[in-house]
Design an enzyme around this catalytic site. Sequence first.
Site, PDB file in Angstrom:
ATOM      1  N   THR A 102      92.133 -43.416   5.857  1.00  0.00           N
ATOM      2  CA  THR A 102      92.338 -44.694   6.013  1.00  0.00           C
ATOM      3  C   THR A 102      91.602 -45.162   4.938  1.00  0.00           C
ATOM      4  OG1 THR A 102      92.915 -47.069   7.353  1.00  0.00           O
ATOM      5  CG2 THR A 102      90.542 -45.782   7.541  1.00  0.00           C
ATOM      6  N   GLU A 118      95.764 -63.552   4.203  1.00  0.00           N
ATOM      7  CA  GLU A 118      95.067 -62.417   5.227  1.00  0.00           C
ATOM      8  C   GLU A 118      96.182 -62.435   6.234  1.00  0.00           C
ATOM      9  OE1 GLU A 118      91.214 -60.386   6.417  1.00  0.00           O
ATOM     10  OE2 GLU A 118      92.857 -60.239   4.676  1.00  0.00           O
ATOM     11  N   GLU A 165      95.511 -52.260   0.936  1.00  0.00           N
ATOM     12  CA  GLU A 165      96.725 -51.809   1.987  1.00  0.00           C
ATOM     13  C   GLU A 165      98.560 -51.831   1.146  1.00  0.00           C
ATOM     14  OE1 GLU A 165      93.450 -51.850   4.016  1.00  0.00           O
ATOM     15  OE2 GLU A 165      94.253 -53.690   2.863  1.00  0.00           O
ATOM     16  N   GLU A 201      83.883 -49.071  10.322  1.00  0.00           N
ATOM     17  CA  GLU A 201      82.856 -49.044   9.128  1.00  0.00           C
ATOM     18  C   GLU A 201      82.156 -48.346   8.121  1.00  0.00           C
ATOM     19  OE1 GLU A 201      85.287 -50.792   7.467  1.00  0.00           O
ATOM     20  OE2 GLU A 201      85.763 -52.322   8.907  1.00  0.00           O
TER      21      GLU A 201
END
Length: 891
Positions: A452, A348, A366, A107
Amino acid sequence: MFLTFFYFCSFKIRNQVLEMFDHAYGNYMEHAYPADELMPLTCRGRVRGQEPSRGDVDDALGKFSLTLIDSLDTLVVLNKTKEFEDAVRKVLRDVNLDNDVVVSVFETNIRVLGGLLGGHSLAIMLKEKGEYMQWYNDELLQMAKQLGYKLLPAFNTTSGLPYPRINLKFGIRKPEARTGTETDTCTACAGTLILEFAALSRFTGATIFEEYARKALDFLWEKRQRSSNLVGVTINIHTGDWVRKDSGVGAGIDSYYEYLLKAYVLLGDDSFLERFNTHYDAIMRYISQPPLLLDVHIHKPMLNARTWMDALLAFFPGLQVLKGDIRPAIETHEMLYQVIKKHNFLPEAFTTDFRVHWAQHPLRPEFAESTYFLYKATGDPYYLEVGKTLIENLNKYARVPCGFAAMKDVRTGSHEDRMDSFFLAEMFKYLYLLFADKEDIIFDIEDYIFTTEAHLLPLWLSTTNQSISKKNTTSEYTELDDSNFDWTCPNTQILFPNDPLYAQSIREPLKNVVDKSCPRGIIRVEESFRSGAKPPLRARDFMATNPEHLEILKKMGVSLIHLKDGRVQLVQHAIQAASSIDAEDGLRFMQEMIELSSQQQKEQQLPPRAVQIVSHPFFGRVVLTAGPAQFGLDLSKHKETRGFVASSKPYNGCSELTNPEAVMGKIALIQRGQCMFAEKARNIQNAGAIGGIVIDDNEGSSSDTAPLFQMAGDGKDTDDIKIPMLFLFSKEGSIILDAIREYEEVEVLLSDKAKDRDPEMENEEQPSSENDSQSAEQITSSSQEVDLVDQESPEESSLNSQPESLSLADMDNAASVSPSEQISNPMENHETTSLDGECTDLDNQLQEQSETEEDSNPNVSWGKKVQPIDSILADWNEDIEAFEMMEKDEL
């Protein structure tokens, strides 16, 4: 007039995106900064250690003003250059990277290091333009380099894979570091470093960062499962052993695949492209079942590992656009969009029949990312409507006075006091770009690649400081197919510039896939077609008895040849295909069929179970081959279950039964579909049933042409299910259903193998009736056709059935049961029903065949009593002799 209206709407929505960003960013700066994140429900900042721990989620927080750093290049994309300049000054003035806090290496890399590098990339771009950032002297790059060195100790392992966590101040393993004891990391965690680390090396000239990231990627590549070319979710960082051996394109693996392809784009190293294409081929063979993307086991890639999908896989259509594989991208994206329309947001996790599995939605970007890239690739304004829907849902359901709040439950609309940094870093960036015109962006977005986390890295880095040797390690492990390189990394501006209907023609067959209560993959989708192009036939769905499938094979240039020895051979001649696209589909189909055949030969056969009809007039002569369940009473270890059968209401058994009195003390009949097998079992058990038989809803399916299913659980503890559960294909199930319609009272025996018939019960019945002679005629007739049936080779049955049994899109979560070896003896082929005695075995074969023929013959009805047993045995003995002669001939 229409174009004017269209551009006006885009302009209006674009301004709405800007207003939404201002609302989110402004509230963060006002109520949270310098904290890492905004808590939008309580209008305050989230500081690590001052709020209740959320477990691994908090590993992204490092007391380094995460949201501000993550948002830097978003400000430039949204043409907020003044705000960007102010934000950079705040980062340089306030952010401390030397905090005593344990953070996620993954992260921290994608959000903080990536944010600093993205900010630096656009800062030097603005400086070159001459209006803004004239004071800037690579300060963000120096911070990035400082952070890079802080992350390097995580790579101090024998494998080169990094530890999952590191202390920003004390590094790894020191007592005060409070980390360094971990043994496992996710594949994405170790494989999503190369873009940021290589960019840092190329920007600074310090090659060590790119070297460490490459070493980690090299190790992951070497540890892939060699026969399937897939990687698992979790790996041991010291030994390289796979800890979790399931594989997909979602959580835990997602960005590993993304970074292989993008590393090739950014760095120009062919080895990354070769690896990506090898993995991608495996993904499309095993995981992709358009429109679904389902996890599989790396060692048994035809075996489904999950009954649900996670939201992170929504990035994959966007990656497929970069690859140039547009059709499956459109299919999966459309499925995801329908899930969003059903639940307002993408849960999710959601099941393969599109119900909520995990109800949270942390405002993930996304899907917006894939929407943007698909619009770029197709020019289809449909994707603008998709983006508009996302914007409307965010404002309607997630907007709160102090920002945007994550959804705690998409079903109830409840909120969570959470607004992750990626919401500002990615969501608004992609939504703005979706509706922006070229002149709305102050730089050429095509000169950059998205990480990303949607941070922007300039493509000119590929020619800067190339001091890392490019060793093609791929060829050491696998032979590569040059065809994998077609359509790689296309220019999205010219893919389909004049044909936006291309995407529509692919979406059309899928427009109702989520609305259907139990989608069953391509076959079910095809049934809903009214117009438009059909998705390609997948090998796993192919049935040689389906005339439509044979027609599709012909169109793809594939011929079905029956050999003299009884085997079936598939041959493709691309020149005979209807079009070049059909020829490509045919080649893919052949490759899938070869893989299916090879894979299933390695599978171990699971012994079938038996459903034996023991009531009048059958007396045990009719034995139906049934598939077992992974839960409930195991008939191979316990006594058989005997009882009368009754249909459940509702017939699908997916809710509380409305006729418990009818099934109490009986064996319930349930139709397959619409919910999990375990759920059906619980519902009939609660109604008092002593067992259950699930009947396939795929009309025409039979155990003669399809290997048995092993009914799997639902991922939960199934110890509460105490009754036996068996599965019958459609033709076998119809025998019981027809018997009920004719005789009302039908008793069956559920067992691991059929039991001997009861002659005493037969003698109690009156054999003399008109029906007796009719039944005898039917049995005699069927015995005369045995030779024809036996000419169908076992290999043909196996070939016909394997693909269907392996359909992972099946919403009942069925695990396949496949033959472990080819059977050449027709008698042996039928002995898998485990009947006692040779005569009894043949007896049941002929009777099952007779009943199956009756089921398909509208002129033949049930209700025929059997002829005297001596007469029947005389007919059977003739057939036994015929079979024995056939065996001798074969020997």
